[in-house]
Design a protein around this motif. Structure first.
Motif, mmCIF file in Angstrom:
data_model
loop_
_atom_site.group_PDB
_atom_site.id
_atom_site.type_symbol
_atom_site.label_atom_id
_atom_site.label_comp_id
_atom_site.label_asym_id
_atom_site.label_seq_id
_atom_site.Cartn_x
_atom_site.Cartn_y
_atom_site.Cartn_z
ATOM 1 N N TYR A 70 0.823 -1.214 0.000
ATOM 2 C CA TYR A 70 0.000 0.000 0.000
ATOM 3 C C TYR A 70 0.853 1.258 0.000
ATOM 4 O O TYR A 70 0.430 2.294 -0.522
ATOM 5 C CB TYR A 70 -0.956 -0.015 1.198
ATOM 6 N N LYS A 71 2.029 1.198 0.592
ATOM 7 C CA LYS A 71 2.923 2.358 0.615
ATOM 8 C C LYS A 71 3.238 2.860 -0.781
ATOM 9 O O LYS A 71 3.473 4.045 -1.002
ATOM 10 C CB LYS A 71 4.243 1.993 1.306
ATOM 11 N N GLN A 72 3.279 1.927 -1.761
ATOM 12 C CA GLN A 72 3.667 2.277 -3.125
ATOM 13 C C GLN A 72 2.523 2.850 -3.949
ATOM 14 O O GLN A 72 2.759 3.363 -5.049
ATOM 15 C CB GLN A 72 4.203 1.031 -3.843
ATOM 16 N N LEU A 73 1.309 2.739 -3.472
ATOM 17 C CA LEU A 73 0.155 3.180 -4.249
ATOM 18 C C LEU A 73 0.054 4.705 -4.270
ATOM 19 O O LEU A 73 0.450 5.378 -3.314
ATOM 20 C CB LEU A 73 -1.130 2.597 -3.651
ATOM 21 N N PRO A 74 -0.496 5.264 -5.334
ATOM 22 C CA PRO A 74 -0.700 6.723 -5.380
ATOM 23 C C PRO A 74 -1.559 7.232 -4.229
ATOM 24 O O PRO A 74 -1.403 8.362 -3.771
ATOM 25 C CB PRO A 74 -1.398 6.943 -6.723
ATOM 26 N N GLU A 75 -2.462 6.380 -3.753
ATOM 27 C CA GLU A 75 -3.341 6.775 -2.649
ATOM 28 C C GLU A 75 -2.549 7.101 -1.388
ATOM 29 O O GLU A 75 -2.990 7.913 -0.563
ATOM 30 C CB GLU A 75 -4.350 5.652 -2.347
ATOM 31 N N ALA A 76 -1.381 6.461 -1.214
ATOM 32 C CA ALA A 76 -0.580 6.714 -0.013
ATOM 33 C C ALA A 76 -0.153 8.180 0.055
ATOM 34 O O ALA A 76 -0.248 8.825 1.109
ATOM 35 C CB ALA A 76 0.633 5.797 0.007
ATOM 36 N N GLN A 77 0.311 8.711 -1.076
ATOM 37 C CA GLN A 77 0.718 10.105 -1.116
ATOM 38 C C GLN A 77 -0.484 11.031 -0.942
ATOM 39 O O GLN A 77 -0.416 12.036 -0.221
ATOM 40 C CB GLN A 77 1.426 10.414 -2.440
ATOM 41 N N LYS A 78 -1.578 10.682 -1.560
ATOM 42 C CA LYS A 78 -2.802 11.488 -1.442
ATOM 43 C C LYS A 78 -3.258 11.547 0.016
ATOM 44 O O LYS A 78 -3.633 12.615 0.520
ATOM 45 C CB LYS A 78 -3.897 10.893 -2.325
ATOM 46 N N LEU A 79 -3.189 10.404 0.701
ATOM 47 C CA LEU A 79 -3.613 10.362 2.097
ATOM 48 C C LEU A 79 -2.670 11.188 2.976
ATOM 49 O O LEU A 79 -3.117 11.904 3.886
ATOM 50 C CB LEU A 79 -3.664 8.913 2.580
ATOM 51 N N ARG A 80 -1.383 11.124 2.703
ATOM 52 C CA ARG A 80 -0.433 11.934 3.471
ATOM 53 C C ARG A 80 -0.725 13.423 3.307
ATOM 54 O O ARG A 80 -0.641 14.198 4.265
ATOM 55 C CB ARG A 80 1.007 11.624 3.030
ATOM 56 N N GLU A 81 -1.081 13.818 2.093
ATOM 57 C CA GLU A 81 -1.387 15.225 1.842
ATOM 58 C C GLU A 81 -2.650 15.660 2.597
ATOM 59 O O GLU A 81 -2.704 16.770 3.137
ATOM 60 C CB GLU A 81 -1.550 15.459 0.339
ATOM 61 N N ILE A 82 -3.641 14.803 2.624
ATOM 62 C CA ILE A 82 -4.870 15.109 3.340
ATOM 63 C C ILE A 82 -4.577 15.280 4.834
ATOM 64 O O ILE A 82 -5.024 16.232 5.483
ATOM 65 C CB ILE A 82 -5.932 14.011 3.116
ATOM 66 N N LYS A 83 -3.799 14.357 5.391
ATOM 67 C CA LYS A 83 -3.492 14.411 6.818
ATOM 68 C C LYS A 83 -2.634 15.637 7.147
ATOM 69 O O LYS A 83 -2.806 16.268 8.198
ATOM 70 C CB LYS A 83 -2.779 13.128 7.244
ATOM 71 N N ARG A 84 -1.725 15.977 6.262
ATOM 72 C CA ARG A 84 -0.879 17.139 6.487
ATOM 73 C C ARG A 84 -1.733 18.415 6.461
ATOM 74 O O ARG A 84 -1.525 19.336 7.265
ATOM 75 C CB ARG A 84 0.220 17.201 5.422
ATOM 76 N N ARG A 85 -2.706 18.452 5.565
ATOM 77 C CA ARG A 85 -3.553 19.627 5.408
ATOM 78 C C ARG A 85 -4.393 19.883 6.658
ATOM 79 O O ARG A 85 -4.673 21.039 7.014
ATOM 80 C CB ARG A 85 -4.438 19.466 4.181
ATOM 81 N N ILE A 86 -4.819 18.824 7.313
ATOM 82 C CA ILE A 86 -5.661 18.993 8.502
ATOM 83 C C ILE A 86 -4.852 18.877 9.793
ATOM 84 O O ILE A 86 -5.421 18.883 10.900
ATOM 85 C CB ILE A 86 -6.829 17.976 8.516
ATOM 86 N N GLY A 87 -3.519 18.753 9.657
ATOM 87 C CA GLY A 87 -2.668 18.750 10.830
ATOM 88 C C GLY A 87 -2.654 17.453 11.607
ATOM 89 O O GLY A 87 -2.507 17.444 12.819
#
Length: 480
Positions: free
Chosen positions: A462-479
């Protein structure tokens, strides 16, 4: 402000962790050791309606949000299920929550059980048995089930952002929280149609090779809502007899249409009020005055369980009369009191900071199961809520089974990252700490944001999937 709770990783031994639990008055007990010679409580066989279950590990049903649009399992689904089969657990409890009809899908990628998916489910069920046999020498003591469900209030059959609720009754707090109205309340006629779909799904499951089906009465989904439908008029609400009619009609129908197929039910054996994020980010109960009647198994306060679990015990005893031989005892709902239902140190992206110590809520799971088992000792019960214990999970499971507080230790999130925890524990191998679930919540946050579920922090796949980066961005955006 969010409270600080000591993390499980801060403790260097089971003894140190047990001392901390005692100092905090958290009633979670740990076995001193887990024998690797086959004498462990977790290694004991169990009899389920004449079938042998080879040990006391159970894999809980989890939705992956990763099936095809037509409800068939995808390669993502197949990978998860084969991981379950290779975990070492001998009870694959429900494999996944399968919607019995289109209107009851929790998301547009939920697994469905229908004539359209029957062949692929049959193939996958057989593949699971072959995988297990290849790894452990036999699959004769492996029991596999499929959970049948209708998502009710939380149905999103067409779009992730389009809630198409089907409710059992007008709930004064949940209607407000989720924007429902009396128009969402299902008619008696449609209830009978839904019952027929459950029965038809069970017939398909039997033909596909599953050993049992699970009738879901948990987590705020439709079957669970009927249990607290005091305000609903007619044959499906009001009295205990009426509030359990939905289950009874399903069970009777399955017994008639699919003889020989065993029955189980996953039940939220107690519930509490819905929680929302407070001004400080911490979860708090929605405002309510007086006794709270809508929490099945609750004590009337809306915040805790009935110490005797009066109605849940009555329900389970009734279920025995309808052929149910397994109960999966969960609590609450991930939609409106996630801190109770899924104890964690970290909130999901659309959630709130923990209002209570997460380990306290683990103890509430264990206590509820302990009370239920003491009242209905002849019923096989699968416990839940263990994952937050992390590396000490096996010690708590061993203790509970050894002391007849549960029959099986059910694990969910933990298996996504580390399915072999079951086999490693039984073999006496040290646990792989790098794969232990730390309750980051990505397996929940991903589907809450329209992505497939999986362990993005720890599973390299799952780490390699594009969704992993998308999820990190979402979490970073909401702190987060």
């Amino acid at each position: 402000m969010a409270k600080h709770f000591r993390k499980v990783t801060e403790f260097k031994s089971a003894g140190e962790f047990a001392a901390y639990l005692k100092s905090e008055n958290i009633d979670i007990f740990l076995a001193e050791n887990i024998p690797a010679d086959g004498s462990a409580a977790l290694a004991r066989k169990a009899d389920f309606k004449g079938r042998t279950i080879g040990n006391r590990w159970a894999i809980l049903p989890m939705e992956g949000w990763d099936c095809a649009a037509d409800g068939n399992p995808s390669e993502f689904t197949r990978r998860r299920w084969l991981n379950f089969a290779g975990s070492g657990a001998k009870l694959i409890y429900g494999t996944e929550a399968a919607a019995v009809m289109e209107s009851g899908r929790s998301n547009p990628r939920q697994l469905m059980i229908s004539e359209n998916t029957a062949e692929s489910l049959k193939t996958l069920c057989l593949e699971m048995r072959q995988t297990h046999k290849a790894k452990f020498g036999t699959a004769d003591d492996l029991v596999i089930g499929l959970q049948l469900t209708h998502s009710g209030r939380f149905s999103h059959p067409h779009r992730d952002d389009l809630l198409e609720s089907v409710t059992a009754y007008s709930h004064p707090l949940l209607d407000k929280k989720f924007g429902n109205s009396p128009a969402n309340v299902v008619s008696d006629r449609e209830v009978r149609n839904i019952v027929a779909h459950f029965v038809k799904a069970a017939v398909i499951a039997r033909k596909a090779g599953f050993d049992f089906v699970d009738i879901k009465l948990a987590h705020g989904y439709l079957g669970h809502e009927f249990l607290s439908a005091f305000d609903r008029p007619g044959p499906y609400g009001g009295s205990f007899e009426n509030r359990t009619r939905f289950f009874r009609e399903i069970a009777e129908g399955i017994q008639q249409a699919a003889p020989g197929l065993e029955l189980s039910s996953r039940i939220s054996i107690f519930d509490i009020m819905p929680f929302v994020k407070g001004s400080d980010g911490v979860g708090e109960a929605m405002p309510w005055q007086g006794e709270y009647p809508y929490a099945f198994g609750g004590d009337g306060s809306g915040l805790d369980m009935d110490e005797k679990l009066t109605e849940p015990v009555k329900l389970v005893r009734m279920m025995q009369e309808y052929g149910v031989g397994l109960i999966c005892a969960t609590v609450g709902s991930p939609y409106y009191n996630v801190h109770l239902q899924r104890p964690a140190y970290y909130p999901v992206t659309d959630g709130y900071e923990m209002p209570e110590h997460p380990l306290y809520n683990v103890s509430r799971h264990l206590k509820a199961v302990r009370v239920l088992k003491s009242q209905v000792p002849e019923m096989l019960i699968v416990g839940a809520g263990y994952s937050c214990l992390q590396e000490y999970l096996p010690y708590a499971a061993e203790y509970a089974i050894a002391h007849q507080e549960t029959d099986f230790a059910g694990i969910g999130r933990m298996v996504l990252a580390y399915p072999e925890i079951c086999a490693d524990t039984l073999a006496g191998r040290g646990l792989d700490r790098c794969r232990i679930c730390r309750t980051f919540g990505d397996c929940t946050s991903a589907p809450r944001n329209g992505m497939i579920s999986g362990c993005y922090p720890l599973d390299h796949f799952y780490k390699q999937l594009p969704e992993a980066q998308k999820l990190r961005e979402i979490k970073r955006r909401i702190g987060r």
